[in-house]
Design a protein around this motif. Structure first.
Motif, mmCIF file in Angstrom:
data_model
loop_
_atom_site.group_PDB
_atom_site.id
_atom_site.type_symbol
_atom_site.label_atom_id
_atom_site.label_comp_id
_atom_site.label_asym_id
_atom_site.label_seq_id
_atom_site.Cartn_x
_atom_site.Cartn_y
_atom_site.Cartn_z
ATOM 1 N N GLU A 1 -0.478 -8.984 -30.550
ATOM 2 C CA GLU A 1 -1.333 -8.766 -29.376
ATOM 3 C C GLU A 1 -0.808 -7.663 -28.455
ATOM 4 O OE1 GLU A 1 -2.589 -12.236 -27.144
ATOM 5 O OE2 GLU A 1 -2.570 -13.440 -28.948
ATOM 6 N N LYS A 2 0.441 -7.258 -28.631
ATOM 7 C CA LYS A 2 0.961 -6.134 -27.857
ATOM 8 C C LYS A 2 0.437 -4.795 -28.389
ATOM 9 C CE LYS A 2 3.884 -7.880 -24.736
ATOM 10 N NZ LYS A 2 3.962 -7.499 -23.313
ATOM 11 N N GLY A 3 -0.240 -4.846 -29.532
ATOM 12 C CA GLY A 3 -0.894 -3.662 -30.071
ATOM 13 C C GLY A 3 -0.087 -2.886 -31.097
ATOM 14 N N ILE A 4 1.054 -3.426 -31.528
ATOM 15 C CA ILE A 4 1.898 -2.697 -32.474
ATOM 16 C C ILE A 4 1.196 -2.480 -33.815
ATOM 17 C CG2 ILE A 4 3.109 -4.861 -33.079
ATOM 18 C CD1 ILE A 4 4.458 -1.204 -33.248
ATOM 19 N N ASN A 5 0.464 -3.469 -34.300
ATOM 20 C CA ASN A 5 -0.247 -3.324 -35.570
ATOM 21 C C ASN A 5 -1.334 -2.253 -35.471
ATOM 22 O OD1 ASN A 5 0.918 -6.031 -35.251
ATOM 23 N ND2 ASN A 5 0.159 -6.403 -37.316
ATOM 24 N N ILE A 6 -2.046 -2.234 -34.350
ATOM 25 C CA ILE A 6 -3.079 -1.229 -34.103
ATOM 26 C C ILE A 6 -2.464 0.169 -34.111
ATOM 27 C CG2 ILE A 6 -4.785 -0.396 -32.424
ATOM 28 C CD1 ILE A 6 -5.581 -3.059 -33.569
ATOM 29 N N LEU A 7 -1.310 0.299 -33.448
ATOM 30 C CA LEU A 7 -0.627 1.598 -33.375
ATOM 31 C C LEU A 7 -0.189 2.069 -34.755
ATOM 32 C CD1 LEU A 7 0.688 3.962 -31.931
ATOM 33 C CD2 LEU A 7 2.638 2.467 -31.365
ATOM 34 N N LEU A 8 0.406 1.188 -35.542
ATOM 35 C CA LEU A 8 0.877 1.576 -36.873
ATOM 36 C C LEU A 8 -0.290 1.930 -37.799
ATOM 37 C CD1 LEU A 8 3.732 -1.062 -37.251
ATOM 38 C CD2 LEU A 8 4.013 1.412 -36.955
ATOM 39 N N GLU A 9 -1.405 1.228 -37.661
ATOM 40 C CA GLU A 9 -2.596 1.564 -38.444
ATOM 41 C C GLU A 9 -3.152 2.933 -38.032
ATOM 42 O OE1 GLU A 9 -4.461 0.425 -40.977
ATOM 43 O OE2 GLU A 9 -2.972 -1.119 -41.429
ATOM 44 N N ALA A 10 -3.079 3.224 -36.725
ATOM 45 C CA ALA A 10 -3.553 4.525 -36.234
ATOM 46 C C ALA A 10 -2.680 5.657 -36.779
ATOM 47 C CB ALA A 10 -3.557 4.537 -34.707
ATOM 48 N N VAL A 11 -1.362 5.429 -36.812
ATOM 49 C CA VAL A 11 -0.435 6.426 -37.365
ATOM 50 C C VAL A 11 -0.737 6.655 -38.848
ATOM 51 C CG1 VAL A 11 1.988 6.891 -37.923
ATOM 52 C CG2 VAL A 11 1.391 5.942 -35.691
ATOM 53 N N LYS A 12 -0.981 5.564 -39.564
ATOM 54 C CA LYS A 12 -1.319 5.644 -40.994
ATOM 55 C C LYS A 12 -2.606 6.438 -41.205
ATOM 56 C CE LYS A 12 -2.146 2.576 -44.961
ATOM 57 N NZ LYS A 12 -2.292 1.148 -45.364
ATOM 58 N N LYS A 13 -3.594 6.175 -40.352
ATOM 59 C CA LYS A 13 -4.884 6.867 -40.433
ATOM 60 C C LYS A 13 -4.718 8.371 -40.203
ATOM 61 C CE LYS A 13 -9.590 6.400 -38.544
ATOM 62 N NZ LYS A 13 -10.204 5.767 -39.734
ATOM 63 N N LEU A 14 -3.904 8.733 -39.224
ATOM 64 C CA LEU A 14 -3.669 10.143 -38.920
ATOM 65 C C LEU A 14 -2.853 10.827 -40.020
ATOM 66 C CD1 LEU A 14 -3.013 9.930 -35.075
ATOM 67 C CD2 LEU A 14 -5.020 10.884 -36.218
ATOM 68 N N LYS A 15 -1.913 10.089 -40.592
ATOM 69 C CA LYS A 15 -1.110 10.643 -41.700
ATOM 70 C C LYS A 15 -2.021 11.009 -42.873
ATOM 71 C CE LYS A 15 2.657 9.618 -44.897
ATOM 72 N NZ LYS A 15 3.572 8.594 -45.454
ATOM 73 N N ASP A 16 -3.010 10.151 -43.150
ATOM 74 C CA ASP A 16 -3.956 10.413 -44.233
ATOM 75 C C ASP A 16 -4.778 11.680 -43.969
ATOM 76 O OD1 ASP A 16 -3.071 8.158 -45.524
ATOM 77 O OD2 ASP A 16 -4.713 6.867 -44.830
ATOM 78 N N LYS A 17 -4.895 12.044 -42.673
ATOM 79 C CA LYS A 17 -5.622 13.266 -42.301
ATOM 80 C C LYS A 17 -4.693 14.474 -42.241
ATOM 81 C CE LYS A 17 -8.677 13.217 -39.018
ATOM 82 N NZ LYS A 17 -9.345 13.032 -37.703
ATOM 83 N N GLY A 18 -3.403 14.247 -42.524
ATOM 84 C CA GLY A 18 -2.435 15.334 -42.481
ATOM 85 C C GLY A 18 -1.874 15.608 -41.104
ATOM 86 N N ILE A 19 -2.071 14.642 -40.181
ATOM 87 C CA ILE A 19 -1.560 14.796 -38.811
ATOM 88 C C ILE A 19 -0.317 13.918 -38.664
ATOM 89 C CG2 ILE A 19 -2.050 14.463 -36.357
ATOM 90 C CD1 ILE A 19 -5.057 14.801 -37.125
ATOM 91 N N ASN A 20 0.820 14.546 -38.477
ATOM 92 C CA ASN A 20 2.074 13.810 -38.392
ATOM 93 C C ASN A 20 2.765 14.045 -37.047
ATOM 94 O OD1 ASN A 20 2.433 12.576 -41.124
ATOM 95 N ND2 ASN A 20 2.198 14.703 -41.753
ATOM 96 N N PHE A 21 3.391 13.027 -36.559
ATOM 97 C CA PHE A 21 4.227 13.108 -35.361
ATOM 98 C C PHE A 21 5.234 11.972 -35.441
ATOM 99 C CE2 PHE A 21 0.442 10.621 -34.429
ATOM 100 C CZ PHE A 21 0.975 9.440 -33.905
#
Length: 362
Positions: free
Chosen positions: A197-217
């Motif tokens: 509920e602190k949103g960590i899973n949402i954040l990690l899924e968002a990072v995964k989604k961006l990685k698939d688009k070639g956006i890394n940070f």
């Protein structure tokens, strides 16, 4: 004559906003010449996502009842109460004895769930819950938007606001911080207990989604792991994500200095006004968070970016926008540093707590 206070609530370990606040206020009031006694209501050294349920482990709390006599030796009994039915009920012996002994009773609420919990209760549970909270003489909330949690139970003039703080030991002098802070690339930090509920899973899924688009940070994650929320697969497969464990002192300071965006996409039902957000502000970070609990009392469009609750897509969109907007990150980060130092220092927290408690005595 020296003022005497008994502080009842959780103390570290584990580390949480409430336990840190209790530790800081105990230490701070001693410096203000209060005679401080404490009762640690924490029953476990690990964090769990479960609230409001009774377990054998939680019944270990009963050991604290052996210390109930401490109530008789203080002018004020100050309780950082829970927000579930059990979280309130477990303090019954302390509340009853303080009332019978005509001690001042002060309740400090570190969240925004108390009223919601009350509204779900029925019958005898509802009556008991109302009676116990109504026995307090004064209530303290973290900010204006949280006052309504006490309004069915206490007079409006008996409710005080006491903003949270950042720990002074973490913070660098402004000129030193500005010299060391890096804003040329997106560096994201998540610093909280790893409750879903602190949103960590949402954040990690968002990072995964961006990685698939070639956006890394780079993303660094710090906090207590939660048995019920296994994130190992994310940490093992996302090479741009670094889990650094539980951090304290200099390690925590280095993380806050390294980052320039602090991300807490929380929808945690017990949320109040996270100390971690204030710490990140003081260290020159832009805040990426949700419109939730008391967060919007300290975060506005001028110093933060808001994402939709529980939306991977919206969080990914906000992060993608920030990848190419170093100017916004820098401007809001430096504004936050000034803002936090002007309103949320540990010294201010203790000074305001002292004033409120002196009012309660008088």
């Amino acid at each position: 004559m020296q003022n005497k206070i008994l502080i009842i609530g959780p103390f570290p370990p584990p580390i949480s906003g409430v336990s840190i606040a209790n530790q800081v206020i105990s230490k701070g009031l001693r410096k203000k010449n209060w005679k401080v006694d404490t009762i640690n209501s924490e029953y476990s050294e690990t964090i769990t996502h479960k609230h409001g349920t009774i377990s054998l482990k939680k019944l270990y709390f009963i050991r604290t009842y052996l210390l109930v006599g401490k109530v008789l030796f203080s002018k004020i009994t100050y309780i950082t109460i829970g927000q579930s039915y059990f979280g309130v009920l477990k303090y019954l012996p302390f509340i009853i004895l303080a009332k019978l002994a005509r001690k001042k009773l002060v309740v400090h609420l570190h969240g925004n769930h108390l009223l919601k919990e009350y509204n779900t209760l029925e019958g005898l549970k509802r009556i008991i819950f109302h009676k116990l909270i109504s026995m307090f003489d004064y209530g303290i909330v973290l900010s204006k938007s949280l006052r309504n949690n006490f309004e069915p139970f206490l007079k409006k003039e008996s409710i005080f606001e006491l903003h949270n703080f950042f720990e002074e030991s973490l913070i660098l002098p402004p000129e030193e911080l500005i010299q060391q802070k890096e804003y040329s690339e997106l560096r994201v930090l998540f610093l909280s207990n790893l409750i879903e509920e602190k949103g960590i899973n949402i954040l990690l899924e968002a990072v995964k989604k961006l990685k698939d688009k070639g956006i890394n940070f780079q993303l660094k994650v710090a906090g207590n792991k939660i048995k019920e929320n296994n994130l190992s697969n994310y940490f093992n497969t996302l090479d741009s994500v670094d889990y650094v464990g539980v951090v304290h002192g200099k390690e925590k300071q280095k993380l806050l200095l390294w980052s320039n965006v602090f991300c807490l996409p929380t929808f945690y039902k017990m949320e109040g006004q996270p100390i971690s957000i204030l710490e990140a502000m003081a260290m020159g970070n832009l805040i990426l968070t949700t419109n939730h609990a008391g967060i919007t009392d300290i975060c506005k469009e001028q110093n933060a970016v808001f994402c939709e609750k529980e939306s991977v897509e919206d969080l990914a969109k906000k992060l993608e926008e920030l990848v190419n907007d170093q100017n916004q990150i820098r401007q809001k980060g430096l504004l936050n540093m000034q803002y936090a130092n002007a309103y949320f220092t540990e010294e201010m927290f203790i000074e305001n707590a002292n004033k409120i408690l002196l009012q309660c005595i008088n």
